[in-house]
Design an enzyme around this catalytic site. Structure first.
Site: not given
Ligand code: OXD
Ligand code: MN
Length: 590
Positions: A80, A208, A217, A237, A259, A261, A286, A375, A500
């Protein structure tokens, strides 16, 4: 089938407003052909075959990765571009200090010149889409016009696109207009413009994901956040995850993280063997649209139909479900290749790259084999943990909201906000180290309120006030938490294993919400005591848990001063309630 198709109304006849807009864009952009997307599987297959013939998609090893393909974007178009993303409201104040702003008339004129004739020799695709389940009153629709077939095949996975969406648009009478062209893919001629007052998006010069898949977004966050304020809900988000406890109760959490994370990993969490009886269901990974319900609770839908996830780091230990999910019918972008055309990425822990993400022989001296922001695009239905309630028209009820950031120090593993207003301050104070999902230097700490810094379509001060207003309508408001999975020791090693094991922290939250778990009061909120967290079977270094749950007064005094300085940028528009909460924390710190 041929006869059925015959009797169907042609798409351009379904909705006059869409057809009129398509005609005007056609006149401006001068495409060689126009393709209205039906949204059928046959159409997706044909588009994919066309991209393969053109060499724009590469087939992957069909025995090991059936139905999977690789797309390589231009090396200058891999993330982005926040510095080229604008909110174009009549008043600059409405966009706020958190956004780049351009006068809407100037922006329109600039974009008109870029779009003029830009689709010559190309096909213009019309993608009607619905964000959210087609039958949900909480869903909202849009139409994206693009000249990128790669964008089309992504949008067909990421949204409910095609005829049914256009039929809903015809019924709703309103839609978000998103115009996109890859242009010349020239970073010097690249802009992502939003016109929230007109429910319109114009994006030029990038292919992209976040810049080009306009449903994601641009619509579901920037434009939707504006719509949400007008209509009394929240566009966030956030991932949405359902947790079934060993008692058999299922609760849903909505969690906001910047983003890259780990939102996808948390949404698809695999319970560790040492926590038997838990089951985890993904609703979304997301974006969450949160609506106050008639019962005083907050209800959430995932507006998306697919996942556009970060590939590097995915392996059977970090996320078994994601690892399995992306082994068929998946579109990979910017991964590396093995000798037998399997996709490869850093953190995969098996295989060897021979070709890097740019198609060159792999040379470690040139950096990672896969792009750090490589991605996967895959249907949400391919996730083995997809929630049976993910498509519920009314959404799922939210028990707790969680904010988090990537921080080496200061923020403890978890704390609970005192109440909703304090929770809004906690969300507004989120800070995180930057990642590869955006262009720029990774690893730099920046404020990212509610993980919405790149995505809020209006002035943050007004947005926080809106959060406070929504909270005031809830009689059974979710509790609000802050987590930090990324705390490090003096040697730079992670203190918490993450993945986990994060379930242990989420389980404490749910027990708190049920009134069954203890906590200790601190200046910044309630923290679990060491004995409140279930750490059975967890191999933590001695002292790690105490360090993870420590609130260092000196560091926090500095933190609150930084937050005060940051919030001060919003001037008189800043809700007084946030400053009041900040003062309460400061007073308690002493
Ligand atoms: C994303 C992002 O792609 O946040 O989800 O950048
Ligand atoms: Mn995101």
């Amino acid at each position: 089938m041929a006869t059925a198709a015959h009797t169907m109304t042609p798409l351009p006849e379904l909705c006059g407003a869409v057809t009129a807009w398509v005609s005007s864009v056609r006149e401006l952009t001068q495409p060689a052909a126009v393709h209205w997307c039906e949204g059928t599987e046959a159409e997706a297959r044909e588009l994919t075959a066309g991209l393969l013939r053109a060499g724009e998609l590469l087939p992957l090893n069909a025995a090991k990765f059936p139905g999977c393909h690789l797309y390589r974007s231009k090396p200058s178009d891999v993330a982005r571009v926040e510095h080229l993303t604008y909110i174009c409201t009549r008043s600059q104040e409405d966009a706020g200090p958190n956004n780049h702003w351009m006068d809407p008339q100037a922006a329109r004129a600039k974009m008109r010149e870029l779009f003029r004739g830009c689709m010559r020799g190309r096909t213009l695709y019309v993608i009607p889409y619905c964000m959210g389940p087609l039958g949900s009153p909480l869903a909202r629709c849009g139409v994206e016009i693009t000249d990128s077939p790669y964008v089309v095949i992504n949008m067909l996975v990421m949204t409910r696109a095609g005829r049914a969406a256009l039929e809903r648009i015809a019924r709703d009478g309103s839609f978000v207009r998103g115009l996109h062209s890859i242009g010349e893919l020239d970073p010097e001629r690249r802009f992502i413009m939003h016109f929230p007052e007109e429910l319109a998006i114009e994006s030029y010069g990038s292919g992209y994901g976040g810049n080009a898949l306009l449903g994601k977004k641009c619509h579901a966050l920037r434009i939707a956040s504006w719509q949400a304020r007008e209509e009394g809900w929240l566009a966030e988000h956030m991932l949405i995850v359902g947790l079934e406890s060993p008692r058999g109760e299922t609760h849903y959490l909505a969690c906001a993280f910047p983003s890259a994370c780990g939102k996808t990993n948390l949404a698809m969490l695999i319970p560790p063997a040492s926590l038997p009886g838990w089951r985890v269901f993904t609703v979304g990974d997301d974006i969450a649209w949160l609506h106050p319900g008639a019962d005083g609770r907050l209800w959430a839908i995932n507006p998306e139909a697919g996942l556009f996830g970060v590939v590097p780091g995915t392996n059977p230990e970090t996320n078994r479900n994601a690892y399995d999910m992306i082994r068929r019918d998946t579109l990979f972008t910017n991964v590396a290749l093995t000798a037998d055309s399997q996709p490869w990425w850093e953190g995969l822990k098996s295989g060897k790259p021979v070709t890097d993400w740019q198609g060159r022989p792999y040379d470690p001296a040139r950096g990672p084999a896969a792009h750090p922001n490589a991605r996967f695009t895959v249907s949400a239905k391919r996730n083995p943990g997809y929630s049976p309630h993910a498509e519920d028209a009314r959404g799922v009820p939210i028990t707790a909201l969680v904010f988090g950031g990537r921080r080496r120090e200061v923020a403890p593993l978890v704390y609970e906000a005192r109440d909703w207003a304090h929770g809004v301050l906690v969300g507004a104070s989120v800070a995180s180290e930057t990642t590869a999902a955006m262009v720029g230097q990774p690893g730099v700490l920046r404020r990212d309120p509610m993980a919405m810094q790149p995505f809020c379509g209006y002035n943050f001060a007004d947005y926080w006030q809106h959060w406070l207003n929504v909270g005031a309508t809830l009689t059974r408001a979710p509790r609000i938490y802050h987590v930090n999975w990324f705390r490090r020791d003096a040697e730079g090693r992670f203190l918490w294993p993450g993945y986990g094991e994060n379930l242990r922290v989420l389980a404490w939250m749910l027990e708190r919400c049920a009134g069954r778990a203890g906590a200790s009061e601190s200046a910044i909120g309630q923290l679990p005591r060491v004995e409140d967290l279930n750490v059975a079977g967890l191999d933590l270094k001695p002292g790690a848990l105490a360090a993870l749950l420590a609130v260092d007064p000196a560091l926090w005094r500095q933190e609150l001063a930084d937050i005060r300085e940051y919030l001060g940028r919003y001037g008189s528009r800043l809700p007084a309630a946030l400053l009041k909460e900040l003062e309460t924390s400061a007073r308690r710190l002493g």
